[in-house]
Motif scaffolding. Structure first.
Motif, mmCIF file in Angstrom:
data_model
loop_
_atom_site.group_PDB
_atom_site.id
_atom_site.type_symbol
_atom_site.label_atom_id
_atom_site.label_comp_id
_atom_site.label_asym_id
_atom_site.label_seq_id
_atom_site.Cartn_x
_atom_site.Cartn_y
_atom_site.Cartn_z
ATOM 1 N N THR A 1 114.174 -65.102 -30.788
ATOM 2 C CA THR A 1 115.328 -64.455 -30.267
ATOM 3 C C THR A 1 115.165 -63.759 -29.052
ATOM 4 N N GLY A 2 113.347 -63.962 -29.373
ATOM 5 C CA GLY A 2 113.364 -62.390 -28.303
ATOM 6 C C GLY A 2 113.515 -61.159 -28.627
ATOM 7 N N GLU A 3 114.181 -60.561 -29.898
ATOM 8 C CA GLU A 3 114.401 -59.230 -29.983
ATOM 9 C C GLU A 3 113.317 -58.199 -30.503
ATOM 10 N N VAL A 4 113.372 -57.518 -29.305
ATOM 11 C CA VAL A 4 111.478 -56.704 -29.756
ATOM 12 C C VAL A 4 112.145 -55.637 -31.062
ATOM 13 N N GLN A 5 112.993 -54.885 -30.653
ATOM 14 C CA GLN A 5 113.617 -53.891 -32.317
ATOM 15 C C GLN A 5 113.371 -54.851 -33.744
ATOM 16 N N GLY A 6 113.861 -55.748 -33.216
ATOM 17 C CA GLY A 6 113.643 -56.280 -34.615
ATOM 18 C C GLY A 6 112.039 -56.530 -35.147
ATOM 19 N N LEU A 7 111.127 -56.641 -34.453
ATOM 20 C CA LEU A 7 109.655 -56.849 -34.284
ATOM 21 C C LEU A 7 109.173 -55.561 -34.498
ATOM 22 N N LEU A 8 109.887 -54.319 -33.903
ATOM 23 C CA LEU A 8 108.998 -53.343 -34.051
ATOM 24 C C LEU A 8 109.909 -52.708 -35.344
ATOM 25 N N ASP A 9 110.647 -53.176 -35.806
ATOM 26 C CA ASP A 9 111.160 -53.003 -37.004
ATOM 27 C C ASP A 9 109.798 -53.757 -38.547
ATOM 28 N N ILE A 10 109.455 -54.525 -38.373
ATOM 29 C CA ILE A 10 108.504 -55.443 -39.677
ATOM 30 C C ILE A 10 106.719 -55.029 -38.798
ATOM 31 N N LEU A 11 106.596 -54.213 -37.313
ATOM 32 C CA LEU A 11 104.984 -54.558 -37.569
ATOM 33 C C LEU A 11 105.369 -52.703 -37.721
ATOM 34 N N GLY B 1 98.986 -51.428 -31.362
ATOM 35 C CA GLY B 1 100.771 -50.510 -31.210
ATOM 36 C C GLY B 1 101.472 -51.517 -31.418
ATOM 37 N N ALA B 2 102.561 -51.591 -31.857
ATOM 38 C CA ALA B 2 104.098 -51.930 -32.030
ATOM 39 C C ALA B 2 104.110 -52.434 -31.183
ATOM 40 N N GLY B 3 104.219 -51.762 -29.839
ATOM 41 C CA GLY B 3 104.656 -52.311 -28.607
ATOM 42 C C GLY B 3 104.138 -53.428 -28.488
ATOM 43 N N ARG B 4 102.681 -52.906 -27.940
ATOM 44 C CA ARG B 4 102.547 -54.006 -27.246
ATOM 45 C C ARG B 4 102.458 -55.083 -27.531
ATOM 46 N N VAL B 5 102.180 -55.331 -28.884
ATOM 47 C CA VAL B 5 102.631 -56.856 -29.954
ATOM 48 C C VAL B 5 103.568 -56.863 -29.665
ATOM 49 N N ALA B 6 104.590 -56.296 -30.013
ATOM 50 C CA ALA B 6 106.430 -56.780 -29.984
ATOM 51 C C ALA B 6 106.482 -57.431 -28.976
ATOM 52 N N GLU B 7 105.715 -57.067 -27.721
ATOM 53 C CA GLU B 7 106.391 -57.527 -26.009
ATOM 54 C C GLU B 7 105.393 -59.048 -26.030
ATOM 55 N N LEU B 8 104.142 -59.725 -26.954
ATOM 56 C CA LEU B 8 103.332 -60.623 -26.731
ATOM 57 C C LEU B 8 104.258 -61.677 -27.570
ATOM 58 N N ALA B 9 104.647 -60.646 -28.721
ATOM 59 C CA ALA B 9 105.596 -61.996 -29.420
ATOM 60 C C ALA B 9 106.696 -62.050 -28.998
ATOM 61 N N ALA B 10 107.768 -61.507 -28.480
ATOM 62 C CA ALA B 10 109.223 -61.418 -28.380
ATOM 63 C C ALA B 10 108.609 -62.975 -26.473
ATOM 64 N N GLY B 11 107.499 -62.555 -26.644
ATOM 65 C CA GLY B 11 107.279 -64.106 -24.976
ATOM 66 C C GLY B 11 106.789 -65.461 -25.697
ATOM 67 N N LEU B 12 107.413 -65.827 -27.191
ATOM 68 C CA LEU B 12 107.335 -67.036 -28.119
ATOM 69 C C LEU B 12 108.430 -67.843 -27.548
ATOM 70 N N GLY B 13 109.488 -66.900 -27.636
ATOM 71 C CA GLY B 13 110.720 -67.469 -27.274
ATOM 72 C C GLY B 13 110.940 -68.360 -25.850
ATOM 73 N N ARG B 14 109.741 -68.198 -24.169
ATOM 74 C CA ARG B 14 110.383 -67.967 -23.825
ATOM 75 C C ARG B 14 110.395 -69.866 -23.237
ATOM 76 N N PHE B 15 109.147 -70.761 -24.626
ATOM 77 C CA PHE B 15 108.744 -71.952 -24.286
ATOM 78 C C PHE B 15 110.335 -72.633 -24.809
ATOM 79 N N GLY B 16 111.245 -72.233 -25.684
ATOM 80 C CA GLY B 16 112.434 -72.697 -25.590
ATOM 81 C C GLY B 16 112.212 -74.146 -26.732
ATOM 82 N N THR B 17 112.808 -74.931 -26.498
ATOM 83 C CA THR B 17 113.590 -75.561 -27.461
ATOM 84 C C THR B 17 112.282 -77.041 -27.683
ATOM 85 N N ALA B 18 110.806 -76.757 -26.439
ATOM 86 C CA ALA B 18 110.223 -77.665 -26.589
ATOM 87 C C ALA B 18 109.175 -77.308 -28.163
ATOM 88 N N ALA B 19 109.219 -75.310 -28.926
ATOM 89 C CA ALA B 19 108.157 -74.887 -29.907
ATOM 90 C C ALA B 19 109.432 -75.221 -30.531
#
Length: 311
Positions: A203-213, A236-254
């Motif tokens: 979902t690209g939810e950065v805060q959700g990623l920060l909560d688990i990292l 660092g959680a911030g930098r890793v969260a930004e990268l992980a949140a980018g997975l959502g950009r692939f849409g339904t193909a991913a």
């Protein structure tokens, strides 16, 4: 090894022509999974472990079996020696590897996870710790701590005295204990953490990623120079969260799907049905402290079918 040493191969086993070959083949097949596991833990590469099996078979086929007291021990000795020789070569090649090097991930059968000690020994985190040992130290540690091989048998495999092997084993044990994950994390805890990571990443939810990292989480990526990947550890959680949140950009193909990799819960990222990344995690205190992203396509072939490991 190439850039990823992810080629696949089989072990050449000749057709049985007489009783002796029958016995040799039966013994080799009976211990094949064990020998593969030994070689894989020493090398961190399934492709090279398969090569070690082939070399082991070729030498085993020429042994006078009437002189062998313990077929399992003899085969482990051959495989260890072959893996040691290959390990030294691979380490020289890794010096020119592009970016971080990570072990080749294996989609493992459910029984691997049930053997807690075996699953721990093949986890990404522990295999990376084993990479910091010298070649002989790694062989001694694997044979003694994982497979409970007698010191006398290890001594024959590594061409050292039993007394020297005991010293090496102690030194390796202390080294690994200081670097391996401190707490035992259950599969359920890892699965829950990765599920939370998956939901937030999709979902690209950065805060959700920060909560688990964890705040000091470290992401390592292995593209081997074949595909794009982070060239240095991302901390660092911030930098890793930004990268992980980018997975959502692939849409339904991913798709990001749970899997059992190296005996532990992991995630497999696919694009248009093709495996793009295998993501393993290290946990401490309920949070993800380490992420290992294997993207080198030469290392992803063993995630298409399950591998059974044995002790």
């Amino acid at each position: 090894m190439g850039k990823g040493s992810g080629r696949t191969g089989g072990t050449a086993e000749p057709l049985a022509r007489d009783g002796r070959t029958d016995r040799a083949t039966e013994a080799f097949v009976a211990h094949r999974k064990l020998l593969f596991t030994v070689a894989y833990e020493m090398l961190g590469s399934a492709a090279d472990a398969e090569d070690v099996l082939q070399e082991t078979w070729l030498r085993w086929a020429g042994v006078a079996l009437d002189t062998v007291r313990d077929e399992r021990a003899y085969l482990v000795r051959i495989a260890t020696r072959q893996a040691l020789g290959r390990l030294r070569t691979l380490r020289r090649r890794k010096e020119s590897y592009v970016g971080p090097w990570l072990p080749e991930p294996l989609l493992t059968t459910p029984d691997v996870a049930e053997d807690v000690e075996l699953a721990d020994s093949v986890s990404m985190a522990v295999l990376l710790v084993l990479e910091t040992l010298a070649s002989t130290e790694r062989a001694v540690f694997v044979l003694r701590e994982v497979f409970a091989v007698d010191y006398d048998e290890i001594a024959e495999a590594v061409d050292k005295s039993p007394a020297a092997v005991r010293q090496i084993a102690h030194r390796a044990r202390v080294h690994v204990a200081a670097r391996r994950p401190r707490a035992v994390v259950s599969a359920d805890e890892t699965r829950e953490a990765l599920a939370a990571f998956q939901r937030a990443a999709e979902t690209g939810e950065v805060q959700g990623l920060l909560d688990i990292l964890a705040p000091d989480v470290v992401l390592l990526g292995d593209g081997g120079g074949v595909v794009q990947a982070v060239q240095v550890p991302v901390i660092g959680a911030g930098r890793v969260a930004e990268l992980a949140a980018g997975l959502g950009r692939f849409g339904t193909a991913a798709s990001l799907q749970p899997a059992q990799v190296n005996g532990h819960p992991a995630l497999v990222f696919r694009i248009d049905g093709r495996i793009d990344t295998v993501l393993a995690a290290r946990l401490d205190g309920g949070r993800i402290t380490g992420l290992y992203a294997v993207r080198n396509p030469e290392k992803l072939s063993r995630v298409e079918r399950a591998t059974s490991l044995r002790r």
